[in-house]
Design a protein around this motif. Structure first.
Motif, PDB file in Angstrom:
ATOM      1  N   ARG A  74       4.345  -4.411   2.684  1.00  0.00           N
ATOM      2  CA  ARG A  74       5.042  -4.330   3.968  1.00  0.00           C
ATOM      3  C   ARG A  74       6.549  -4.437   3.742  1.00  0.00           C
ATOM      4  N   ILE A  75       7.290  -3.568   4.444  1.00  0.00           N
ATOM      5  CA  ILE A  75       8.750  -3.628   4.459  1.00  0.00           C
ATOM      6  C   ILE A  75       9.165  -3.759   5.910  1.00  0.00           C
ATOM      7  N   ASN A  76       9.812  -4.877   6.227  1.00  0.00           N
ATOM      8  CA  ASN A  76      10.113  -5.154   7.630  1.00  0.00           C
ATOM      9  C   ASN A  76      11.250  -6.160   7.722  1.00  0.00           C
ATOM     10  N   LEU A  77      12.297  -5.806   8.443  1.00  0.00           N
ATOM     11  CA  LEU A  77      13.448  -6.694   8.594  1.00  0.00           C
ATOM     12  C   LEU A  77      13.076  -7.970   9.334  1.00  0.00           C
ATOM     13  N   GLY A  78      12.126  -7.886  10.263  1.00  0.00           N
ATOM     14  CA  GLY A  78      11.820  -9.027  11.110  1.00  0.00           C
ATOM     15  C   GLY A  78      10.662  -9.877  10.647  1.00  0.00           C
ATOM     16  N   LYS A  79      10.037  -9.549   9.525  1.00  0.00           N
ATOM     17  CA  LYS A  79       8.876 -10.307   9.067  1.00  0.00           C
ATOM     18  C   LYS A  79       9.027 -10.649   7.594  1.00  0.00           C
ATOM     19  N   ALA A  80       8.798 -11.910   7.269  1.00  0.00           N
ATOM     20  CA  ALA A  80       8.899 -12.331   5.874  1.00  0.00           C
ATOM     21  C   ALA A  80       7.662 -13.061   5.386  1.00  0.00           C
ATOM     22  N   SER A  81       6.720 -13.360   6.272  1.00  0.00           N
ATOM     23  CA  SER A  81       5.525 -14.096   5.878  1.00  0.00           C
ATOM     24  C   SER A  81       4.438 -13.163   5.372  1.00  0.00           C
TER      25      SER A  81
ATOM     26  N   GLY B 137      13.354  -7.213   4.534  1.00  0.00           N
ATOM     27  CA  GLY B 137      14.737  -6.741   4.485  1.00  0.00           C
ATOM     28  C   GLY B 137      14.917  -5.462   5.261  1.00  0.00           C
ATOM     29  N   ASP B 138      16.165  -5.007   5.340  1.00  0.00           N
ATOM     30  CA  ASP B 138      16.485  -3.774   6.041  1.00  0.00           C
ATOM     31  C   ASP B 138      15.790  -2.588   5.364  1.00  0.00           C
ATOM     32  N   ILE B 139      15.052  -1.831   6.143  1.00  0.00           N
ATOM     33  CA  ILE B 139      14.254  -0.734   5.582  1.00  0.00           C
ATOM     34  C   ILE B 139      15.125   0.297   4.885  1.00  0.00           C
ATOM     35  N   ALA B 140      16.275   0.610   5.465  1.00  0.00           N
ATOM     36  CA  ALA B 140      17.156   1.618   4.865  1.00  0.00           C
ATOM     37  C   ALA B 140      17.594   1.180   3.469  1.00  0.00           C
ATOM     38  N   ARG B 141      17.973  -0.090   3.350  1.00  0.00           N
ATOM     39  CA  ARG B 141      18.401  -0.588   2.043  1.00  0.00           C
ATOM     40  C   ARG B 141      17.235  -0.627   1.054  1.00  0.00           C
ATOM     41  N   VAL B 142      16.083  -1.138   1.516  1.00  0.00           N
ATOM     42  CA  VAL B 142      14.931  -1.275   0.627  1.00  0.00           C
ATOM     43  C   VAL B 142      14.472   0.084   0.111  1.00  0.00           C
ATOM     44  N   LEU B 143      14.378   1.074   0.983  1.00  0.00           N
ATOM     45  CA  LEU B 143      13.931   2.401   0.549  1.00  0.00           C
ATOM     46  C   LEU B 143      14.947   3.048  -0.372  1.00  0.00           C
ATOM     47  N   ALA B 144      16.229   2.821  -0.129  1.00  0.00           N
ATOM     48  CA  ALA B 144      17.256   3.357  -1.033  1.00  0.00           C
ATOM     49  C   ALA B 144      17.105   2.728  -2.417  1.00  0.00           C
TER      50      ALA B 144
END
Length: 310
Positions: free
Chosen positions: A275-282, A296-303
Motif C-alpha cells: 500500500r502507498i498512501n499519504l494518509g495511512k501508515a499502519s 508517503g506522497d504517492i507522486a514522490r514514492v512512484l518517482a
C-alpha cells in the motif's frame, strides 16, 4: 464480513511508523517495494482518489480551478461551493444550472493532462501481467490503461447514461458537453433548456455514468467485473506471486478495494499486499509479514520506485 470490518477498525487504530520515519527506513521500503513489483508474476492495482490528488487533481478540497482566475471560479461565486465534489452533489435550483456546472467540470476533467503518477505506474506495469480496479470517476485510469485491463467500479464521467435508466447504453460525453459550453460562454453558469442532454431512446434526462441510486450496472460494467475476477482467479489459482498494490484508497469504500485485497492476500500464501498512501501508515495486522505500507506522497514514492526499477 463483520469480522473483516472489525479487523479494519483495528487496523485504523493501529500506530506504525512505516514510511514516515527516517530516510534510511524510507529507502529500505522503496527498495523492498521495487523488488516486490519486479518479482511479481501478476499485479492487481487498486486505485483510489489519493492517486489523482497526488497529481494535483483533488476533488475533495479547494484547488486553483476555484480561485479567482480559475476556470471554475464563476461557480464558486454563483453557488458558494469550493470543491469539485461539492459542486457535483450540490442541490441546484434547476437542471440548467446543474448541467452548467457538470459540463464545465467534465470538460475540466477531460482537458487536464494524465497525471505523472499515472504515467509512472503505467511505465512500471508495462510488459507485466496486471489489472486495474478503481473507484475513481475522473477518467485518469481510463486514459492511462487499456480498456481490457480496467474495471471502473464507480463508473466514469467520460460517459452518460439514461438517468432512469431505460436501456443498457452509454454515450461519450463530448458530443453533449461542447454545445453546452459554447452556449454558456466563459462567464455563464447555466445552459439553455434545449441543450440539456436527453436519452436518445426515451427522451429522459441523462446523467453522468457515476454510481448513485440509478447507476447503470449494465454490460460494460459487468464485462469489467468478469475480466477482473477472471484475472485474479487465474493468477491466484496458478500459485503464482501476486502483488496486490493499493494506491491512495481512502476510508469511504473499504469494501471495494481494501478489504477484498486483505482477504485475498490472507488466503493465499503467494500473495503480498503493498500500500502507498499519504494518509495511512499502519499495517493490517492479520497479514503478518506479507504486507508493506509506505505512508508517503504517492507522486514522490512512484518517482522513487521508477528510479529504483530502471
Amino acid at each position: 464480513m463483520n469480522r473483516l470490518m472489525g479487523l479494519y477498525a483495528q487496523h485504523l487504530g493501529a500506530e506504525c511508523a512505516q514510511g514516515q520515519g527516517d530516510t534510511a527506513s524510507y529507502r529500505e521500503s522503496i527498495a523492498r517495494a521495487a523488488e516486490l513489483i519486479s518479482d511479481a508474476d501478476a499485479v492487481v492495482a487498486g486505485i483510489g482518489s489519493g492517486m489523482s490528488s497526488a497529481c494535483g487533481y483533488d476533488h475533495y478540497h479547494t484547488i486553483p480551478a476555484f480561485e479567482e482566475d480559475g476556470s471554475l471560479a464563476r461557480f464558486h461565486r454563483a453557488h458558494g461551493f469550493s470543491t469539485l465534489m461539492d459542486g457535483f452533489y450540490h442541490l441546484y435550483a434547476s437542471n440548467e444550472e446543474r448541467w452548467g456546472y457538470l459540463a464545465a467540470y467534465i470538460d475540466w476533467m477531460e482537458s487536464v493532462p494524465v497525471g505523472e503518477p499515472y504515467r509512472q505506474l503505467r511505465g512500471m506495469l508495462e510488459g507485466r501481467e496486471y489489472f486495474v480496479l478503481t473507484t475513481n470517476i475522473d477518467g485518469q485510469v481510463r486514459r492511462s490503461f487499456p480498456e481490457e485491463r480496467v474495471w471502473l467500479f464507480q463508473g466514469d464521467c467520460g460517459w452518460l447514461q439514461c438517468s432512469q435508466p431505460c436501456c443498457d447504453e452509454l454515450w461519450p460525453v463530448g458530443q453533449f458537453v461542447k454545445p453546452m459550453l459554447d452556449a454558456m460562454g466563459e462567464d455563464g453558469t447555466s445552459v439553455p433548456s434545449e441543450l440539456l442532454p436527453r436519452c436518445p431512446q426515451c427522451g429522459w434526462l441523462m446523467a453522468p455514468w457515476v454510481r448513485d441510486g440509478g447507476f447503470l450496472e449494465g454490460e460494460v460494467w459487468h464485462d469489467g467485473k468478469r475480466r477482473y475476477e477472471a484475472f485474479v482467479e487465474n493468477a491466484l489459482d496458478n500459485a503464482r506471486r501476486v502483488l496486490f498494490l493499493e494506491l491512495g484508497v481512502g476510508g469511504m469504500t473499504p469494501a471495494v478495494i481494501e478489504i477484498p485485497f486483505w482477504r485475498m492476500v490472507r488466503a493465499n500464501q503467494n500473495a503480498f499486499y503493498l500500500r502507498i498512501n499519504l494518509g495511512k501508515a499502519s499495517e493490517p495486522q492479520q497479514l503478518g509479514e506479507r504486507s508493506l505500507t509506505i505512508g508517503g506522497d504517492i507522486a514522490r514514492v512512484l518517482a522513487d520506485l521508477t528510479n529504483d526499477m530502471r
